[in-house]
Design a protein around this motif. Sequence first.
Motif, PDB file in Angstrom:
ATOM      1  N   ALA A  14       0.837  -1.206   0.000  1.00 24.89           N
ATOM      2  CA  ALA A  14       0.000   0.000   0.000  1.00 24.89           C
ATOM      3  C   ALA A  14       0.869   1.253   0.000  1.00 24.89           C
ATOM      4  N   GLU A  15       1.921   1.275   0.821  1.00 24.99           N
ATOM      5  CA  GLU A  15       2.840   2.419   0.848  1.00 24.99           C
ATOM      6  C   GLU A  15       3.531   2.600  -0.498  1.00 24.99           C
ATOM      7  N   ALA A  16       3.978   1.486  -1.090  1.00 28.35           N
ATOM      8  CA  ALA A  16       4.663   1.562  -2.384  1.00 28.35           C
ATOM      9  C   ALA A  16       3.724   2.069  -3.475  1.00 28.35           C
ATOM     10  N   CYS A  17       2.475   1.601  -3.473  1.00 28.93           N
ATOM     11  CA  CYS A  17       1.511   2.055  -4.491  1.00 28.93           C
ATOM     12  C   CYS A  17       1.186   3.530  -4.317  1.00 28.93           C
ATOM     13  N   ALA A  18       1.151   4.003  -3.078  1.00 31.39           N
ATOM     14  CA  ALA A  18       0.895   5.429  -2.835  1.00 31.39           C
ATOM     15  C   ALA A  18       2.081   6.279  -3.277  1.00 31.39           C
ATOM     16  N   ALA A  19       3.291   5.782  -3.074  1.00 32.19           N
ATOM     17  CA  ALA A  19       4.492   6.552  -3.403  1.00 32.19           C
ATOM     18  C   ALA A  19       4.865   6.460  -4.880  1.00 32.19           C
ATOM     19  N   PHE A  20       4.531   5.349  -5.529  1.00 35.64           N
ATOM     20  CA  PHE A  20       4.950   5.114  -6.910  1.00 35.64           C
ATOM     21  C   PHE A  20       3.730   4.855  -7.792  1.00 35.64           C
ATOM     22  N   ASP A  22       3.401   4.653 -10.944  1.00 37.03           N
ATOM     23  CA  ASP A  22       3.661   3.711 -12.034  1.00 37.03           C
ATOM     24  C   ASP A  22       3.549   2.267 -11.561  1.00 37.03           C
ATOM     25  N   LEU A  23       3.975   1.988 -10.349  1.00 37.00           N
ATOM     26  CA  LEU A  23       3.836   0.639  -9.800  1.00 37.00           C
ATOM     27  C   LEU A  23       2.362   0.304  -9.618  1.00 37.00           C
ATOM     28  N   ARG A  24       1.589   1.256  -9.103  1.00 34.41           N
ATOM     29  CA  ARG A  24       0.149   1.032  -8.919  1.00 34.41           C
ATOM     30  C   ARG A  24      -0.515   0.717 -10.251  1.00 34.41           C
ATOM     31  N   LYS A  25      -0.176   1.465 -11.306  1.00 33.79           N
ATOM     32  CA  LYS A  25      -0.757   1.206 -12.634  1.00 33.79           C
ATOM     33  C   LYS A  25      -0.353  -0.172 -13.143  1.00 33.79           C
ATOM     34  N   ARG A  26       0.921  -0.549 -12.958  1.00 33.84           N
ATOM     35  CA  ARG A  26       1.398  -1.853 -13.410  1.00 33.84           C
ATOM     36  C   ARG A  26       0.638  -2.976 -12.705  1.00 33.84           C
ATOM     37  N   LEU A  27       0.470  -2.855 -11.395  1.00 40.52           N
ATOM     38  CA  LEU A  27      -0.264  -3.880 -10.644  1.00 40.52           C
ATOM     39  C   LEU A  27      -1.717  -3.952 -11.089  1.00 40.52           C
ATOM     40  N   MET A  28      -2.344  -2.811 -11.318  1.00 42.00           N
ATOM     41  CA  MET A  28      -3.754  -2.802 -11.735  1.00 42.00           C
ATOM     42  C   MET A  28      -3.916  -3.531 -13.059  1.00 42.00           C
ATOM     43  N   ASN A 102       5.876 -17.572 -10.440  1.00 32.23           N
ATOM     44  CA  ASN A 102       6.289 -16.745  -9.313  1.00 32.23           C
ATOM     45  C   ASN A 102       7.382 -15.800  -9.796  1.00 32.23           C
ATOM     46  N   GLY A 103       7.550 -14.709  -9.085  1.00 33.06           N
ATOM     47  CA  GLY A 103       8.531 -13.721  -9.492  1.00 33.06           C
ATOM     48  C   GLY A 103       8.590 -12.576  -8.508  1.00 33.06           C
ATOM     49  N   VAL A 104       9.081 -11.447  -9.003  1.00 29.26           N
ATOM     50  CA  VAL A 104       9.269 -10.291  -8.136  1.00 29.26           C
ATOM     51  C   VAL A 104       9.090  -9.013  -8.950  1.00 29.26           C
ATOM     52  N   TYR A 105       8.449  -8.028  -8.325  1.00 30.91           N
ATOM     53  CA  TYR A 105       8.467  -6.657  -8.836  1.00 30.91           C
ATOM     54  C   TYR A 105       9.668  -6.013  -8.166  1.00 30.91           C
ATOM     55  N   TYR A 106      10.634  -5.533  -8.955  1.00 29.66           N
ATOM     56  CA  TYR A 106      11.882  -5.022  -8.396  1.00 29.66           C
ATOM     57  C   TYR A 106      12.115  -3.589  -8.859  1.00 29.66           C
ATOM     58  N   ASN A 107      12.481  -2.731  -7.917  1.00 26.80           N
ATOM     59  CA  ASN A 107      12.784  -1.334  -8.226  1.00 26.80           C
ATOM     60  C   ASN A 107      14.275  -1.226  -8.519  1.00 26.80           C
ATOM     61  N   HIS A 108      14.622  -1.093  -9.796  1.00 27.88           N
ATOM     62  CA  HIS A 108      16.023  -0.957 -10.202  1.00 27.88           C
ATOM     63  C   HIS A 108      16.541   0.457  -9.957  1.00 27.88           C
ATOM     64  N   GLY A 109      15.645   1.372  -9.639  1.00 25.19           N
ATOM     65  CA  GLY A 109      16.038   2.744  -9.318  1.00 25.19           C
ATOM     66  C   GLY A 109      16.131   2.916  -7.814  1.00 25.19           C
ATOM     67  N   ASP A 110      15.726   4.088  -7.359  1.00 21.67           N
ATOM     68  CA  ASP A 110      15.673   4.346  -5.919  1.00 21.67           C
ATOM     69  C   ASP A 110      14.334   4.982  -5.598  1.00 21.67           C
ATOM     70  N   ASN A 111      14.151   5.422  -4.355  1.00 28.49           N
ATOM     71  CA  ASN A 111      12.857   5.968  -3.963  1.00 28.49           C
ATOM     72  C   ASN A 111      12.560   7.316  -4.623  1.00 28.49           C
ATOM     73  N   GLN A 112      13.585   8.045  -5.045  1.00 25.03           N
ATOM     74  CA  GLN A 112      13.362   9.330  -5.709  1.00 25.03           C
ATOM     75  C   GLN A 112      13.130   9.158  -7.211  1.00 25.03           C
TER      76      GLN A 112
END
Length: 120
Positions: A14-20, A22-28, A102-112
Amino acid sequence: MIEFTDSFSQACVAEACAAFPDLRKRLMVELILPMFARPLDPAGNQAGKPIVKPNSYLQKTVLFVAARDLIDHLPKEIGFCRFTCHCNEHGQPTDVWQRTINGVYYNHGDNQQPNWCVHT
């Protein structure tokens, strides 16, 4: 259907979807379930209105986050498993859930400057 292994994972996603956004759109997009069967022509294109009938199988995605994968309060990676289960003619599950991927959503960048990708 989305399922979480624990409330910690639910809060982190939930925190990640609020902050990112693009991640929320990808998950949707990736977690949308097929709701209706659609008639197809021989080429595989939709050939008519949706047929409203129960699905022959259900899908669910289980999401999880490990505490070691946090940077500040946001996850660097979100693990997932997808499962399917066959249903009867009424759309009720009749079998055990089978893991399909199975797999992973991975942030290759950083929080900014996030750069979320999917690895399976």
